[in-house]
Design an enzyme around this catalytic site. Structure first.
Site, mmCIF file in Angstrom:
data_model
loop_
_atom_site.group_PDB
_atom_site.id
_atom_site.type_symbol
_atom_site.label_atom_id
_atom_site.label_comp_id
_atom_site.label_asym_id
_atom_site.label_seq_id
_atom_site.Cartn_x
_atom_site.Cartn_y
_atom_site.Cartn_z
ATOM 1 N N MET A 1 0.842 -1.189 0.000
ATOM 2 C CA MET A 1 0.000 0.000 0.000
ATOM 3 C C MET A 1 0.874 1.233 0.000
ATOM 4 O O MET A 1 1.907 1.266 0.672
ATOM 5 C CB MET A 1 -0.902 -0.006 1.232
ATOM 6 C CG MET A 1 -1.829 1.184 1.311
ATOM 7 S SD MET A 1 -2.882 1.073 2.749
ATOM 8 C CE MET A 1 -1.677 1.291 4.045
ATOM 9 N N VAL A 114 5.021 -5.910 -7.734
ATOM 10 C CA VAL A 114 4.334 -4.945 -6.870
ATOM 11 C C VAL A 114 2.829 -5.209 -6.893
ATOM 12 O O VAL A 114 2.172 -5.234 -5.845
ATOM 13 C CB VAL A 114 4.648 -3.502 -7.309
ATOM 14 C CG1 VAL A 114 3.753 -2.513 -6.571
ATOM 15 C CG2 VAL A 114 6.108 -3.171 -7.055
ATOM 16 N N VAL A 117 1.976 -8.430 -4.873
ATOM 17 C CA VAL A 117 2.045 -8.288 -3.420
ATOM 18 C C VAL A 117 1.013 -7.293 -2.910
ATOM 19 O O VAL A 117 0.407 -7.500 -1.857
ATOM 20 C CB VAL A 117 3.468 -7.877 -2.995
ATOM 21 C CG1 VAL A 117 3.535 -7.590 -1.498
ATOM 22 C CG2 VAL A 117 4.468 -8.977 -3.357
ATOM 23 N N GLU A 118 0.811 -6.210 -3.658
ATOM 24 C CA GLU A 118 -0.125 -5.174 -3.214
ATOM 25 C C GLU A 118 -1.575 -5.658 -3.233
ATOM 26 O O GLU A 118 -2.316 -5.446 -2.272
ATOM 27 C CB GLU A 118 -0.002 -3.931 -4.108
ATOM 28 C CG GLU A 118 1.260 -3.115 -3.881
ATOM 29 C CD GLU A 118 1.192 -2.283 -2.610
ATOM 30 O OE1 GLU A 118 0.101 -2.194 -2.006
ATOM 31 O OE2 GLU A 118 2.224 -1.724 -2.223
ATOM 32 N N SER A 119 -1.995 -6.264 -4.323
ATOM 33 C CA SER A 119 -3.420 -6.570 -4.479
ATOM 34 C C SER A 119 -3.719 -7.999 -4.891
ATOM 35 O O SER A 119 -4.894 -8.361 -5.001
ATOM 36 C CB SER A 119 -4.023 -5.629 -5.537
ATOM 37 O OG SER A 119 -3.473 -5.924 -6.826
#
Length: 219
Positions: A1, A114, A117-119
């Site tokens: 985030m 990214v 891992v983020e979403s």
């Protein structure tokens, strides 16, 4: 985030090159069981550089961050749905990831890592802190890059890649610091003397993204 508030933990070195395996996955069980997930172990090479893993690979590894114990349910229905959704999300988002990564000259594997891992490749993801979309943009970050609809995958990924590129430029190409700034905010990195902020989430986030990128980011 992007640019959230984090809790503090000891500082992690910049060189984070060891794969961080996924710990939360499990085989179907006849009944609910408890398991510890999210632990990180560290071993140091002769030159002092750290190597990270999600389990003790040999006697040189020691516990660096203790994970949390969670209950694993016997039903496999939700997990199957999650896997299918993630695969479909990756298929849908890969063309956008590759397009905007090349457009803004950022490694596609890093961008995909990214997003993973983020979403979890979920373009509709919204965090409790208000981060939105595939690259989990906070409202202020989305506004900074001219995003009018953060839930739109193209706008989200375009802005996220531009933000990541700006952070890479700011940190002289240091991927670990750029990722730390993406997760904890550039202000947190600056306040910690251009080091990875001592927040548990960020300390787990950086090696997780680097490991995913090393595996190709899911592309």
């Amino acid at each position: 985030m992007v640019e959230g508030t984090r809790k503090q933990c000891p500082i992690i070195p910049v060189r984070l090159l060891m794969a961080l395996a996924a710990c939360a996955c499990c085989l179907p069980l006849a009944s609910a069981t408890a398991a510890t997930v999210g632990s990180v172990f560290v071993s140091y090479a002769d030159d002092g550089s750290p190597r990270y893993a999600s389990q003790r690979l040999d006697a040189s590894y020691r516990l660096f961050i203790r994970g949390e114990t969670e209950r694993k349910q016997s039903s496999t229905g939700p997990r199957k749905t999650t896997i299918a959704s993630r695969q479909q999300g990756r298929q849908n988002l890969t063309p956008l990831i590759e397009h905007f990564a090349r457009l803004h000259q950022v490694e596609p594997q890093l961008v995909a890592a990214v997003v993973a891992v983020e979403s979890g490749f979920d373009a509709a993801a919204v965090s409790p802190q208000g981060a939105t979309g595939a690259m989990q943009l906070m409202p202020a970050t989305a506004a900074r890059y001219g995003v009018t609809n953060a839930a739109d995958p193209a706008q989200n990924i375009d802005a996220g890649v531009r933000h990541l590129k700006d952070l890479l430029r700011l940190h002289g190409g240091n991927v670990a610091l750029a990722l730390a700034a993406y997760n904890a905010g550039q202000g947190a990195v600056a306040r910690n003397g251009a080091r990875i902020p001592p927040y548990r989430e960020t300390m787990l986030y950086v090696p997780a993204v680097l490991a995913a990128a090393a595996r190709g980011g899911g592309l």
